[in-house]
Design a protein around this motif. Sequence first.
Motif, PDB file in Angstrom:
ATOM      1  N   TRP A  61       0.759  -1.227  -0.052  1.00  0.00           N
ATOM      2  CA  TRP A  61      -0.007   0.018  -0.033  1.00  0.00           C
ATOM      3  C   TRP A  61       0.941   1.376   0.057  1.00  0.00           C
ATOM      4  O   TRP A  61       0.509   2.258  -0.962  1.00  0.00           O
ATOM      5  CB  TRP A  61      -1.069   0.131   1.098  1.00  0.00           C
ATOM      6  CG  TRP A  61      -2.208  -0.751   1.009  1.00  0.00           C
ATOM      7  CD1 TRP A  61      -2.571  -1.991   1.651  1.00  0.00           C
ATOM      8  CD2 TRP A  61      -3.228  -0.513   0.042  1.00  0.00           C
ATOM      9  NE1 TRP A  61      -3.740  -2.316   0.924  1.00  0.00           N
ATOM     10  CE2 TRP A  61      -4.203  -1.565  -0.163  1.00  0.00           C
ATOM     11  CE3 TRP A  61      -3.285   0.307  -1.231  1.00  0.00           C
ATOM     12  CZ2 TRP A  61      -5.304  -1.647  -0.690  1.00  0.00           C
ATOM     13  CZ3 TRP A  61      -4.435   0.257  -1.968  1.00  0.00           C
ATOM     14  CH2 TRP A  61      -5.419  -0.801  -1.890  1.00  0.00           C
ATOM     15  N   VAL A  62       1.874   1.287   0.969  1.00  0.00           N
ATOM     16  CA  VAL A  62       2.832   2.409   1.046  1.00  0.00           C
ATOM     17  C   VAL A  62       3.329   2.651  -0.157  1.00  0.00           C
ATOM     18  O   VAL A  62       3.562   3.759  -1.026  1.00  0.00           O
ATOM     19  CB  VAL A  62       3.887   2.458   2.101  1.00  0.00           C
ATOM     20  CG1 VAL A  62       4.724   3.287   2.063  1.00  0.00           C
ATOM     21  CG2 VAL A  62       3.050   2.263   3.168  1.00  0.00           C
ATOM     22  N   LYS A  63       3.610   1.629  -1.042  1.00  0.00           N
ATOM     23  CA  LYS A  63       4.420   1.933  -2.293  1.00  0.00           C
ATOM     24  C   LYS A  63       3.711   2.312  -3.383  1.00  0.00           C
ATOM     25  O   LYS A  63       3.955   3.207  -3.867  1.00  0.00           O
ATOM     26  CB  LYS A  63       5.306   0.405  -2.607  1.00  0.00           C
ATOM     27  CG  LYS A  63       6.027   0.392  -3.884  1.00  0.00           C
ATOM     28  CD  LYS A  63       6.652  -0.924  -4.094  1.00  0.00           C
ATOM     29  CE  LYS A  63       7.747  -0.548  -5.409  1.00  0.00           C
ATOM     30  NZ  LYS A  63       8.379  -1.944  -5.497  1.00  0.00           N
ATOM     31  N   ALA A  64       2.431   1.661  -3.404  1.00  0.00           N
ATOM     32  CA  ALA A  64       1.554   2.020  -4.539  1.00  0.00           C
ATOM     33  C   ALA A  64       1.079   3.480  -4.265  1.00  0.00           C
ATOM     34  O   ALA A  64       0.874   4.366  -5.252  1.00  0.00           O
ATOM     35  CB  ALA A  64       0.297   1.106  -4.399  1.00  0.00           C
ATOM     36  N   LEU A  65       0.745   3.933  -3.077  1.00  0.00           N
ATOM     37  CA  LEU A  65       0.235   5.228  -2.765  1.00  0.00           C
ATOM     38  C   LEU A  65       1.548   6.298  -2.941  1.00  0.00           C
ATOM     39  O   LEU A  65       1.178   7.390  -3.122  1.00  0.00           O
ATOM     40  CB  LEU A  65      -0.316   5.418  -1.548  1.00  0.00           C
ATOM     41  CG  LEU A  65      -1.671   4.398  -1.275  1.00  0.00           C
ATOM     42  CD1 LEU A  65      -2.267   4.273   0.052  1.00  0.00           C
ATOM     43  CD2 LEU A  65      -2.732   5.326  -2.238  1.00  0.00           C
ATOM     44  N   ASP A  66       2.635   5.776  -2.417  1.00  0.00           N
ATOM     45  CA  ASP A  66       3.662   6.773  -2.705  1.00  0.00           C
ATOM     46  C   ASP A  66       3.910   7.117  -4.304  1.00  0.00           C
ATOM     47  O   ASP A  66       4.241   8.369  -4.562  1.00  0.00           O
ATOM     48  CB  ASP A  66       4.965   6.335  -2.122  1.00  0.00           C
ATOM     49  CG  ASP A  66       5.273   6.377  -0.688  1.00  0.00           C
ATOM     50  OD1 ASP A  66       4.386   7.372   0.239  1.00  0.00           O
ATOM     51  OD2 ASP A  66       6.141   5.929  -0.075  1.00  0.00           O
ATOM     52  N   TYR A  67       3.960   6.155  -5.093  1.00  0.00           N
ATOM     53  CA  TYR A  67       3.950   6.055  -6.611  1.00  0.00           C
ATOM     54  C   TYR A  67       3.154   7.043  -7.061  1.00  0.00           C
ATOM     55  O   TYR A  67       3.584   8.004  -7.750  1.00  0.00           O
ATOM     56  CB  TYR A  67       3.819   4.861  -7.210  1.00  0.00           C
ATOM     57  CG  TYR A  67       3.981   4.934  -8.570  1.00  0.00           C
ATOM     58  CD1 TYR A  67       5.294   4.819  -9.177  1.00  0.00           C
ATOM     59  CD2 TYR A  67       3.005   4.917  -9.489  1.00  0.00           C
ATOM     60  CE1 TYR A  67       5.672   4.828 -10.477  1.00  0.00           C
ATOM     61  CE2 TYR A  67       3.160   4.881 -10.852  1.00  0.00           C
ATOM     62  CZ  TYR A  67       4.534   5.035 -11.421  1.00  0.00           C
ATOM     63  OH  TYR A  67       4.373   4.849 -12.666  1.00  0.00           O
ATOM     64  N   ALA A  68       1.910   7.252  -6.455  1.00  0.00           N
ATOM     65  CA  ALA A  68       0.662   8.400  -6.946  1.00  0.00           C
ATOM     66  C   ALA A  68       1.125   9.350  -6.233  1.00  0.00           C
ATOM     67  O   ALA A  68       0.023  10.482  -6.522  1.00  0.00           O
ATOM     68  CB  ALA A  68      -0.625   7.386  -6.581  1.00  0.00           C
TER      69      ALA A  68
END
Length: 171
Positions: A12-19
């Motif tokens: 989740w952190v990786k996906a949300l950071d990417y966005a």
Amino acid sequence: MKERTGCTWERWVKALDYAQAYTWTHREIAAYVSEKYKVPGWWAQAVTVGYERIKGLRAVGQRRDGSFEANKSRTFAVPLVRLYRAFHDARTRAQWLPGVDLTVRTATRGKSMRITWPDRTSVAVGFSGRGQGKSQVAVQHERLADRAAQVRMKQYWAERLDALRQVLVGE
């Protein structure tokens, strides 16, 4: 988390950071999680709050506007109507909440109340039946200035709900 949302916290952190979700409002993050990843409402909120905490955007009990809230709930061995009356009736309320000049803004019998506290903070109170002769109250004291106020009010509400129990037992 993975079982309910399909992702671990790390993902989740990786996906949300990417966005670049760390630049978004709470509402925008929750909507994104819900729409893009098809995560149902409550779980989208859980992902959003967890992400905000991991990224240091909010502390436990803190809202994104910087204010804090203190929550406390109790179940009592009394019917719902009696518990609600202990909050709604000023004379009964003064027995367990003495010296507090509050304003009840809205009230829905047996369900909820919105209260303005003397310091202009807000208190949301929810009531629910819990079976034969049992009921529960949940207090959410909102717009607290800081962590110290949150801790203080959480303790305060624990003490006041203990006092309420004594009043209800004595009735």
